[in-house]
Design an enzyme around this catalytic site. Structure first.
Site, PDB file in Angstrom:
ATOM      1  N   ARG A 238       0.736  -1.095  -0.228  1.00 16.33           N
ATOM      2  CA  ARG A 238       0.040   0.171  -0.017  1.00 16.33           C
ATOM      3  C   ARG A 238       1.020   1.275  -0.123  1.00 16.33           C
ATOM      4  O   ARG A 238       2.077   1.311   0.599  1.00 16.33           O
ATOM      5  CB  ARG A 238      -1.109   0.217   1.260  1.00 16.33           C
ATOM      6  N   GLU A 267      -3.664   7.795  -3.647  1.00 18.11           N
ATOM      7  CA  GLU A 267      -4.276   7.569  -5.217  1.00 18.11           C
ATOM      8  C   GLU A 267      -5.518   8.069  -5.275  1.00 18.11           C
ATOM      9  O   GLU A 267      -6.412   8.448  -4.351  1.00 18.11           O
ATOM     10  CB  GLU A 267      -4.475   5.820  -5.360  1.00 18.11           C
ATOM     11  N   HIS A 285      -1.474   0.733  -9.541  1.00 16.86           N
ATOM     12  CA  HIS A 285      -1.947  -0.301  -8.669  1.00 16.86           C
ATOM     13  C   HIS A 285      -2.924  -1.335  -9.353  1.00 16.86           C
ATOM     14  O   HIS A 285      -4.045  -1.729  -8.914  1.00 16.86           O
ATOM     15  CB  HIS A 285      -3.226   0.304  -7.640  1.00 16.86           C
TER      16      HIS A 285
END
Length: 321
Positions: A238, A267, A285
């Site tokens: 993450r 993000e 991602h």
């Protein structure tokens, strides 16, 4: 007319476009993105007490306040391996079941981690840009990269994904070191309880642990400086695991060799400074998602929903107690 169980879709998850046409004959998927109503109005218009399940992606934060909008909620299915976007304390308090992706993505994420590491160290993406944009009137003068074979690779988080990364890197003759919450008796890799010491003794770090209060910014400036000017870092966990501001500074100042990033702290925002750096490889991602994994994910999501609505055990339950 048959009434199908209602499933509120939030995100929506990347697999939804594939999932919906295959399983719409079993579930009534409620997708707010298909409506002009606000999310709150959309939920009210669909009689909140009748909604017993949520399907969400990692990009949608399921806060306690949001969960309280659904008084009959009994299941949250997330399409991610991580659960940092879900208020698990609230789910535990209300006895809401949570199902995740389990180990479904481990191999795909590990593949991407190794790919990012090779790309960053050998400058593959930078070399591609060089060939595409350079005026070829003279000799090529492209900077040297670093070999991967035989390097010392520190893995932060030796869970399912970390183990798959280690297995792949051993094929390159790499020496594996690791940091986890606890030392694992099942492996012989050197364990470092101090992540700065791990960075000091590694040529590269691969970050694959979960994000929580203890691991937020586990990679800070001290760790990055310990990694050194010829050190590389790959993050497939993450974004919040790395102090992104400090990472940007270290990259610009040449304090580390490079970075391969599939995740970012805010993000979908990506720091503008990273876009201009040739020693950084960026990915949106998507490490978990391949054609094969999306189909497997659809089957897993449907299986968990079917199990819940049939009062059967979930396939990939998260243990909250």
């Amino acid at each position: 007319m048959e009434v199908f169980p209602k499933v509120l879709v939030l995100g929506p998850p990347p697999c939804y476009e594939t999932l919906h046409p295959i399983y719409s004959h079993k579930f009534n998927f409620l997708n707010p993105n298909s409506s002009n109503l606000s999310l709150h109005q959309f939920i009210i218009s669909n009689h909140p007490p009748s909604i017993r399940a949520i399907l969400c992606s990692a990009s949608f934060p399921l806060t306690a306040d949001f969960l309280r909008l659904l008084p009959s909620l009994g299941l949250v299915v997330t399409t991610s391996a991580g659960t940092d976007h879900i208020d698990l304390n609230e789910c535990r308090r209300r006895r809401i079941n949570v199902a995740g992706a389990g180990g479904l993505f481990s191999e795909d994420v590990a593949d991407k981690a190794v790919a990012l590491l090779i790309d960053t160290m050998r400058k593959i993406t930078a070399a591609d840009r060089y060939v595409r944009t350079r005026n070829h009137g003279g000799e090529w003068d492209f900077p040297l990269g670093y070999k991967l074979s035989g390097k010392r690779i520190g893995i932060v988080g030796l869970g399912r994904i970390g183990m798959e990364v280690a297995k792949r890197l051993e094929s390159f003759g790499c020496i594996i070191l690791y940091h986890s919450r606890h030392q694992k008796s099942s492996v012989s890799y050197p364990f470092y309880s101090n992540i700065v010491d791990l960075a000091t003794n590694s040529n590269a770090l691969v970050i694959s642990c979960a994000l929580n209060e203890q691991t937020k910014h586990i990679i800070n400036r001290e760790v990055l400086l310990a990694l050194g000017k010829e050190g590389f870092i790959v993050n497939v966990g993450r974004g919040g695991l790395i102090d992104e501001n400090q990472l940007v500074k270290c990259l610009i100042e040449g304090e580390i060799g490079g970075a391969g990033l599939d995740v970012f702290e805010n993000e979908p925002h990506v720091p503008q400074e990273l876009l201009a750096l040739d020693n950084v490889v960026l990915s949106p991602h998507c490490a978990a998602f391949t054609s094969e994994s999306v189909m497997s994910l659809c089957q897993l999501v449907a299986g968990n929903l079917e199990s819940f609505f049939s009062n059967m055990p979930l396939i990939t339950p998260l243990i909250l107690d």
